[in-house]
Design a protein around this motif. Structure first.
Motif, PDB file in Angstrom:
ATOM      1  N   HIS A  91       0.813  -1.204   0.000  1.00 26.93           N
ATOM      2  CA  HIS A  91       0.000   0.000   0.000  1.00 26.93           C
ATOM      3  C   HIS A  91       0.853   1.264   0.000  1.00 26.93           C
ATOM      4  CE1 HIS A  91      -3.221  -2.726   1.409  1.00 26.93           C
ATOM      5  NE2 HIS A  91      -2.316  -3.173   2.257  1.00 26.93           N
ATOM      6  N   ALA A  92       0.234   2.361  -0.392  1.00 29.87           N
ATOM      7  CA  ALA A  92       0.831   3.673  -0.164  1.00 29.87           C
ATOM      8  C   ALA A  92       0.646   4.028   1.308  1.00 29.87           C
ATOM      9  CB  ALA A  92       0.158   4.719  -1.036  1.00 29.87           C
ATOM     10  N   PRO A  93       1.694   4.419   2.017  1.00 23.39           N
ATOM     11  CA  PRO A  93       1.542   4.800   3.426  1.00 23.39           C
ATOM     12  C   PRO A  93       0.455   5.854   3.642  1.00 23.39           C
ATOM     13  CG  PRO A  93       3.860   4.585   2.880  1.00 23.39           C
ATOM     14  CD  PRO A  93       3.111   4.446   1.595  1.00 23.39           C
ATOM     15  N   TYR A  94       0.287   6.754   2.691  1.00 22.62           N
ATOM     16  CA  TYR A  94      -0.728   7.798   2.807  1.00 22.62           C
ATOM     17  C   TYR A  94      -2.130   7.199   2.920  1.00 22.62           C
ATOM     18  CZ  TYR A  94      -3.262  12.115   1.631  1.00 22.62           C
ATOM     19  OH  TYR A  94      -4.107  13.203   1.643  1.00 22.62           O
ATOM     20  N   VAL A  95      -2.401   6.166   2.131  1.00 24.02           N
ATOM     21  CA  VAL A  95      -3.728   5.533   2.151  1.00 24.02           C
ATOM     22  C   VAL A  95      -3.959   4.816   3.474  1.00 24.02           C
ATOM     23  CG1 VAL A  95      -5.154   3.754   1.068  1.00 24.02           C
ATOM     24  CG2 VAL A  95      -3.834   5.335  -0.354  1.00 24.02           C
ATOM     25  N   ILE A  96      -2.943   4.127   3.975  1.00 25.36           N
ATOM     26  CA  ILE A  96      -3.086   3.451   5.274  1.00 25.36           C
ATOM     27  C   ILE A  96      -3.297   4.471   6.386  1.00 25.36           C
ATOM     28  CG2 ILE A  96      -1.920   1.976   6.962  1.00 25.36           C
ATOM     29  CD1 ILE A  96      -2.985   0.571   4.417  1.00 25.36           C
ATOM     30  N   ALA A  97      -2.621   5.612   6.307  1.00 26.51           N
ATOM     31  CA  ALA A  97      -2.851   6.667   7.294  1.00 26.51           C
ATOM     32  C   ALA A  97      -4.304   7.138   7.254  1.00 26.51           C
ATOM     33  CB  ALA A  97      -1.906   7.836   7.035  1.00 26.51           C
TER      34      ALA A  97
ATOM     35  N   THR B 273       0.502 -13.068   0.747  1.00 21.04           N
ATOM     36  CA  THR B 273      -0.170 -13.760  -0.351  1.00 21.04           C
ATOM     37  C   THR B 273       0.873 -14.408  -1.252  1.00 21.04           C
ATOM     38  OG1 THR B 273      -1.888 -13.507  -2.040  1.00 21.04           O
ATOM     39  CG2 THR B 273      -0.227 -11.762  -1.911  1.00 21.04           C
ATOM     40  N   ASP B 274       0.430 -14.870  -2.420  1.00 19.51           N
ATOM     41  CA  ASP B 274       1.281 -15.570  -3.372  1.00 19.51           C
ATOM     42  C   ASP B 274       1.775 -14.615  -4.469  1.00 19.51           C
ATOM     43  OD1 ASP B 274      -0.746 -15.780  -5.830  1.00 19.51           O
ATOM     44  OD2 ASP B 274      -1.845 -16.256  -3.989  1.00 19.51           O
ATOM     45  N   PRO B 275       2.791 -15.030  -5.251  1.00 20.31           N
ATOM     46  CA  PRO B 275       3.351 -14.129  -6.273  1.00 20.31           C
ATOM     47  C   PRO B 275       2.347 -13.666  -7.320  1.00 20.31           C
ATOM     48  CG  PRO B 275       4.860 -15.948  -5.838  1.00 20.31           C
ATOM     49  CD  PRO B 275       3.593 -16.260  -5.099  1.00 20.31           C
ATOM     50  N   GLN B 276       1.416 -14.542  -7.703  1.00 16.89           N
ATOM     51  CA  GLN B 276       0.436 -14.139  -8.711  1.00 16.89           C
ATOM     52  C   GLN B 276      -0.473 -13.022  -8.185  1.00 16.89           C
ATOM     53  OE1 GLN B 276       0.992 -17.369  -7.809  1.00 16.89           O
ATOM     54  NE2 GLN B 276       2.149 -18.003  -9.630  1.00 16.89           N
ATOM     55  N   THR B 277      -0.882 -13.157  -6.920  1.00 12.47           N
ATOM     56  CA  THR B 277      -1.748 -12.136  -6.334  1.00 12.47           C
ATOM     57  C   THR B 277      -0.998 -10.824  -6.141  1.00 12.47           C
ATOM     58  OG1 THR B 277      -2.934 -13.907  -5.211  1.00 12.47           O
ATOM     59  CG2 THR B 277      -3.386 -11.676  -4.473  1.00 12.47           C
ATOM     60  N   LEU B 278       0.314 -10.897  -5.926  1.00 14.93           N
ATOM     61  CA  LEU B 278       1.107  -9.674  -5.822  1.00 14.93           C
ATOM     62  C   LEU B 278       0.954  -8.815  -7.069  1.00 14.93           C
ATOM     63  CD1 LEU B 278       4.504 -10.613  -4.150  1.00 14.93           C
ATOM     64  CD2 LEU B 278       2.590  -9.350  -3.205  1.00 14.93           C
ATOM     65  N   ARG B 279       0.918  -9.471  -8.209  1.00 18.14           N
ATOM     66  CA  ARG B 279       0.756  -8.717  -9.448  1.00 18.14           C
ATOM     67  C   ARG B 279      -0.615  -8.042  -9.500  1.00 18.14           C
ATOM     68  NH1 ARG B 279       3.885 -13.084 -11.515  1.00 18.14           N
ATOM     69  NH2 ARG B 279       2.050 -14.268 -12.150  1.00 18.14           N
ATOM     70  N   ALA B 280      -1.637  -8.746  -9.003  1.00 20.82           N
ATOM     71  CA  ALA B 280      -2.974  -8.148  -8.965  1.00 20.82           C
ATOM     72  C   ALA B 280      -3.031  -6.961  -8.008  1.00 20.82           C
ATOM     73  CB  ALA B 280      -3.999  -9.205  -8.547  1.00 20.82           C
ATOM     74  N   LEU B 281      -2.205  -6.997  -6.963  1.00 18.82           N
ATOM     75  CA  LEU B 281      -2.124  -5.890  -6.016  1.00 18.82           C
ATOM     76  C   LEU B 281      -1.302  -4.724  -6.552  1.00 18.82           C
ATOM     77  CD1 LEU B 281      -1.523  -7.921  -2.726  1.00 18.82           C
ATOM     78  CD2 LEU B 281      -3.524  -6.503  -3.214  1.00 18.82           C
ATOM     79  N   ARG B 282      -0.662  -4.921  -7.711  1.00 19.37           N
ATOM     80  CA  ARG B 282       0.233  -3.918  -8.302  1.00 19.37           C
ATOM     81  C   ARG B 282       1.448  -3.648  -7.397  1.00 19.37           C
ATOM     82  NH1 ARG B 282      -3.198  -5.124 -11.507  1.00 19.37           N
ATOM     83  NH2 ARG B 282      -4.240  -3.760 -13.015  1.00 19.37           N
TER      84      ARG B 282
END
Length: 331
Positions: free
Chosen positions: A83-89, A113-122
């Motif tokens: 995540h962007a730290p700004y969004v979590i804040a 998560t797994d490597p494939q899902t990492l791509r979906a998370l950008r």
């Protein structure tokens, strides 16, 4: 024992309970834990796992917070490189405005998560390398607004939500020490480095604005029941779940079985046994002895309990027995 107990809630989806049921059970557990005297209840960020319903962690915490009044709620943790730290804040600042003085923000650098899902998370592959800088950036968004500051994390600015560093290795211990933050070690699934990590954290700790002395929380699987035999049976749900991790089979939580030896191979038994080596399974008396021994061995300032039990009623009973063992609370 004179030590706080908290809960890490998995928000487990079972073969008999859908995601909505898991979310409502998590809220019910929090209400139960609050009454019993637990200090906090945390949920963790996981993605693409059918058996865990806490992917939208801040939303889950809002659901739990709305049903409780005094127990602290928090992330154990947010996988910050996702995540962007700004969004979590923004998200956790909103939670703090809704539930003032009750919100914790635990931070991890694993993907969850797994490597494939990492791509979906950008999530870029190198994201974890920036974790220390991201923690500092997040801390700055939660701080009071500085003169001339043009970008503000609304409504997070000035909340100064307590940050925690989560870890299962030396990296998190050293970072928590350097930043002067409390440290939570994931010995409920990665017990091997527990003692060395705690030693490093305490030796290298530098006081900060948030914390003037080291504060270490230790994760522990606790399955309590009226008898040792019943607790061992309930624990087979977790043993099967970890076996399935090694098999690469993700699914819903399974009901307990009478003979776990029929489920796993000798190799799987050894692998799971190593991951769950810090588990405490048994009656109230057995749990009391186990908790006491863990505190004496680690010098933990707080224990956070994981109770992966299939039936909700049995899990509530386990949490109550654990409170009686560790806090002297009554059901």
């Amino acid at each position: 024992m004179n030590i706080p107990l908290s809960i890490l809630e998995l928000v487990s989806v079972t073969q008999d309970t859908d995601a909505r049921g898991a979310l409502d059970n998590a809220r019910d557990l929090a209400i139960h834990a609050e009454r019993l005297g637990y200090r906090r209840i945390w949920v963790a960020e996981h993605h693409n796992m059918p058996g865990i319903a806490s992917a939208a962690t801040s939303v889950v915490l809002a659901h739990i917070g709305a049903g409780t009044h005094t127990i602290r709620i928090g992330a154990g943790g947010i996988m910050l490189p996702n995540h962007a730290p700004y969004v979590i804040a923004e998200q956790f600042g909103t939670l703090e405005r809704l539930f003032p003085g009750r919100v914790d923000l635990g931070l991890g650098r694993a993907p969850g998560t797994d490597p494939q899902t990492l791509r979906a998370l950008r999530r870029p592959p190198e994201a974890a390398e920036h974790f220390p800088q991201d923690v500092l950036e997040l801390q700055s968004w939660l701080a009071p607004v500085a003169p001339g500051q043009r970008i503000v994390a609304v409504p997070a600015a000035g909340t100064e939500i307590p940050l925690w560093i989560l870890g299962s290795s030396h990296f998190g211990a050293v970072l928590a020490a350097e930043l002067g933050l409390p440290y939570a070690f994931a010995s409920h699934f990665a017990p091997d480095e527990l003692l060395p990590a705690l030693r490093l954290y305490r030796e290298r700790f530098k006081p900060s604005h948030q914390l003037d002395r080291p504060y270490a929380m230790v994760g522990v699987n606790v399955i309590a029941a009226d008898t040792d035999a019943e607790a061992r049976r309930l624990a087979t749900t977790q043993q099967m779940a970890f076996t399935n991790i090694f098999r690469g089979a993700r699914g819903l939580a399974q009901p307990p079985i009478d003979d776990i030896e029929t489920y796993w191979t000798p190799l799987e038994k050894a692998q799971v046994g190593r991951m769950l080596a810090r588990s405490i399974v048994g009656s109230r008396e057995t749990v009391r002895a186990g908790l006491q021994a863990l505190v004496e061995e680690t010098g933990a300032d707080e224990l956070i309990v994981v109770s992966m039990i299939y039936e909700h009623a049995a899990r509530l009973r386990s949490v109550a027995l654990t409170a009686e063992a560790g806090l002297g609370a009554a059901d």
